[in-house]
Design a protein around this motif. Structure first.
Motif, PDB file in Angstrom:
ATOM      1  N   PHE A  31      33.782  39.363  27.021  1.00  0.00           N
ATOM      2  CA  PHE A  31      33.080  39.278  25.741  1.00  0.00           C
ATOM      3  C   PHE A  31      31.668  38.721  25.931  1.00  0.00           C
ATOM      4  O   PHE A  31      30.784  38.947  25.112  1.00  0.00           O
ATOM      5  N   PHE A  32      31.445  38.019  27.019  1.00  0.00           N
ATOM      6  CA  PHE A  32      30.186  37.309  27.233  1.00  0.00           C
ATOM      7  C   PHE A  32      29.185  38.139  28.028  1.00  0.00           C
ATOM      8  O   PHE A  32      28.102  38.437  27.557  1.00  0.00           O
ATOM      9  N   CYS A  33      29.559  38.527  29.251  1.00  0.00           N
ATOM     10  CA  CYS A  33      28.612  39.248  30.120  1.00  0.00           C
ATOM     11  C   CYS A  33      28.740  40.758  29.979  1.00  0.00           C
ATOM     12  O   CYS A  33      27.953  41.503  30.561  1.00  0.00           O
ATOM     13  N   LEU A  34      29.752  41.202  29.229  1.00  0.00           N
ATOM     14  CA  LEU A  34      29.992  42.614  28.935  1.00  0.00           C
ATOM     15  C   LEU A  34      30.408  43.433  30.146  1.00  0.00           C
ATOM     16  O   LEU A  34      30.367  44.663  30.115  1.00  0.00           O
ATOM     17  N   LYS A  35      30.846  42.761  31.205  1.00  0.00           N
ATOM     18  CA  LYS A  35      31.345  43.465  32.388  1.00  0.00           C
ATOM     19  C   LYS A  35      32.687  44.094  32.041  1.00  0.00           C
ATOM     20  O   LYS A  35      33.582  43.431  31.539  1.00  0.00           O
ATOM     21  N   GLU A  36      32.792  45.399  32.290  1.00  0.00           N
ATOM     22  CA  GLU A  36      34.003  46.146  31.977  1.00  0.00           C
ATOM     23  C   GLU A  36      34.753  46.445  33.270  1.00  0.00           C
ATOM     24  O   GLU A  36      34.157  46.950  34.219  1.00  0.00           O
ATOM     25  N   LEU A  37      36.037  46.130  33.287  1.00  0.00           N
ATOM     26  CA  LEU A  37      36.865  46.392  34.463  1.00  0.00           C
ATOM     27  C   LEU A  37      38.110  47.155  34.052  1.00  0.00           C
ATOM     28  O   LEU A  37      38.680  46.908  32.985  1.00  0.00           O
ATOM     29  N   GLU A  38      38.511  48.092  34.914  1.00  0.00           N
ATOM     30  CA  GLU A  38      39.733  48.853  34.675  1.00  0.00           C
ATOM     31  C   GLU A  38      40.451  49.039  36.004  1.00  0.00           C
ATOM     32  O   GLU A  38      39.958  48.624  37.042  1.00  0.00           O
ATOM     33  N   GLY A  39      41.614  49.654  35.963  1.00  0.00           N
ATOM     34  CA  GLY A  39      42.378  49.860  37.187  1.00  0.00           C
ATOM     35  C   GLY A  39      43.019  48.589  37.694  1.00  0.00           C
ATOM     36  O   GLY A  39      43.116  48.360  38.892  1.00  0.00           O
ATOM     37  N   TRP A  40      43.464  47.760  36.777  1.00  0.00           N
ATOM     38  CA  TRP A  40      44.087  46.493  37.149  1.00  0.00           C
ATOM     39  C   TRP A  40      45.397  46.726  37.880  1.00  0.00           C
ATOM     40  O   TRP A  40      46.133  47.662  37.584  1.00  0.00           O
ATOM     41  N   GLU A  41      45.679  45.864  38.830  1.00  0.00           N
ATOM     42  CA  GLU A  41      46.934  45.859  39.570  1.00  0.00           C
ATOM     43  C   GLU A  41      47.667  44.567  39.205  1.00  0.00           C
ATOM     44  O   GLU A  41      47.028  43.560  38.909  1.00  0.00           O
ATOM     45  N   PRO A  42      49.006  44.572  39.238  1.00  0.00           N
ATOM     46  CA  PRO A  42      49.758  43.376  38.838  1.00  0.00           C
ATOM     47  C   PRO A  42      49.357  42.098  39.573  1.00  0.00           C
ATOM     48  O   PRO A  42      49.387  41.014  38.999  1.00  0.00           O
ATOM     49  N   GLU A  43      48.929  42.211  40.820  1.00  0.00           N
ATOM     50  CA  GLU A  43      48.570  41.017  41.600  1.00  0.00           C
ATOM     51  C   GLU A  43      47.117  40.575  41.407  1.00  0.00           C
ATOM     52  O   GLU A  43      46.701  39.552  41.966  1.00  0.00           O
ATOM     53  N   ASP A  44      46.326  41.311  40.630  1.00  0.00           N
ATOM     54  CA  ASP A  44      44.927  40.942  40.400  1.00  0.00           C
ATOM     55  C   ASP A  44      44.831  39.658  39.585  1.00  0.00           C
ATOM     56  O   ASP A  44      45.430  39.541  38.515  1.00  0.00           O
ATOM     57  N   ASP A  45      44.050  38.709  40.081  1.00  0.00           N
ATOM     58  CA  ASP A  45      43.794  37.456  39.376  1.00  0.00           C
ATOM     59  C   ASP A  45      42.547  37.662  38.517  1.00  0.00           C
ATOM     60  O   ASP A  45      41.457  37.869  39.046  1.00  0.00           O
ATOM     61  N   PRO A  46      42.682  37.617  37.185  1.00  0.00           N
ATOM     62  CA  PRO A  46      41.547  37.904  36.310  1.00  0.00           C
ATOM     63  C   PRO A  46      40.320  37.025  36.561  1.00  0.00           C
ATOM     64  O   PRO A  46      39.193  37.523  36.516  1.00  0.00           O
ATOM     65  N   ILE A  47      40.524  35.744  36.832  1.00  0.00           N
ATOM     66  CA  ILE A  47      39.374  34.858  37.065  1.00  0.00           C
ATOM     67  C   ILE A  47      38.662  35.256  38.354  1.00  0.00           C
ATOM     68  O   ILE A  47      37.430  35.375  38.383  1.00  0.00           O
ATOM     69  N   LYS A  48      39.408  35.494  39.418  1.00  0.00           N
ATOM     70  CA  LYS A  48      38.795  35.904  40.688  1.00  0.00           C
ATOM     71  C   LYS A  48      38.095  37.246  40.546  1.00  0.00           C
ATOM     72  O   LYS A  48      36.985  37.438  41.068  1.00  0.00           O
TER      73      LYS A  48
END
Length: 142
Positions: A57-74
């Motif tokens: 919501f802040f920097c507007l960076k959009e990410l997709e293709g998440w994997e179950p082991e992905d750490d959102p903060i990292k």
């Protein structure tokens, strides 16, 4: 004006970000749960082709293709190391008014940068189309 009802400030609060994760494909037994995504500053912004798209919501960076082991903060830090929200050392609720206003100023810089990039891309595409029309006319292909 109530700052807590202002659409521009609502997403600073975890609970409001969490509410956006309706239909999020990762709920339990993984790192990228709605709770962890919201803690990392993401809101759920799905599309028909990509149900796991999340945007800071802040920097507007959009990410997709998440994997179950992905750490959102990292993931957030690695894809947008300049995001001031992910660098915060304390909760938004604990910021002083001065700290919040400085943070909000940085958010507006990101928003203006994105609008400028989008406008440049739009004009570049329009110029490309116009150029093609001119070439057709010059070559007598009408």
């Amino acid at each position: 004006m109530d700052p807590y009802q202002d659409k521009d400030t609502q997403m600073y609060f975890y609970e409001n970000r969490l509410k956006t994760f309706v239909g999020w494909p990762f709920n339990e037994g993984c790192c990228c749960t709605p709770e962890n995504m919201a803690k990392a500053g993401f809101i759920h912004t799905p599309s028909d082709n990509s149900p796991d798209t999340a945007t800071c919501f802040f920097c507007l960076k959009e990410l997709e293709g998440w994997e179950p082991e992905d750490d959102p903060i990292k993931e957030h830090k690695s894809h947008s190391s300049v995001c001031h929200f992910i660098k915060l050392k304390k909760k938004v609720e604990n910021l002083t008014v001065e700290e919040f206003l400085k943070l909000h100023k940085e958010k507006h810089k990101f928003m203006m940068g994105k609008r400028c990039k989008d406008a440049i891309a739009m004009y570049a595409e329009a110029a490309k189309l116009r150029r093609a029309e001119i070439v057709k006319t010059v070559m007598g292909e009408e």
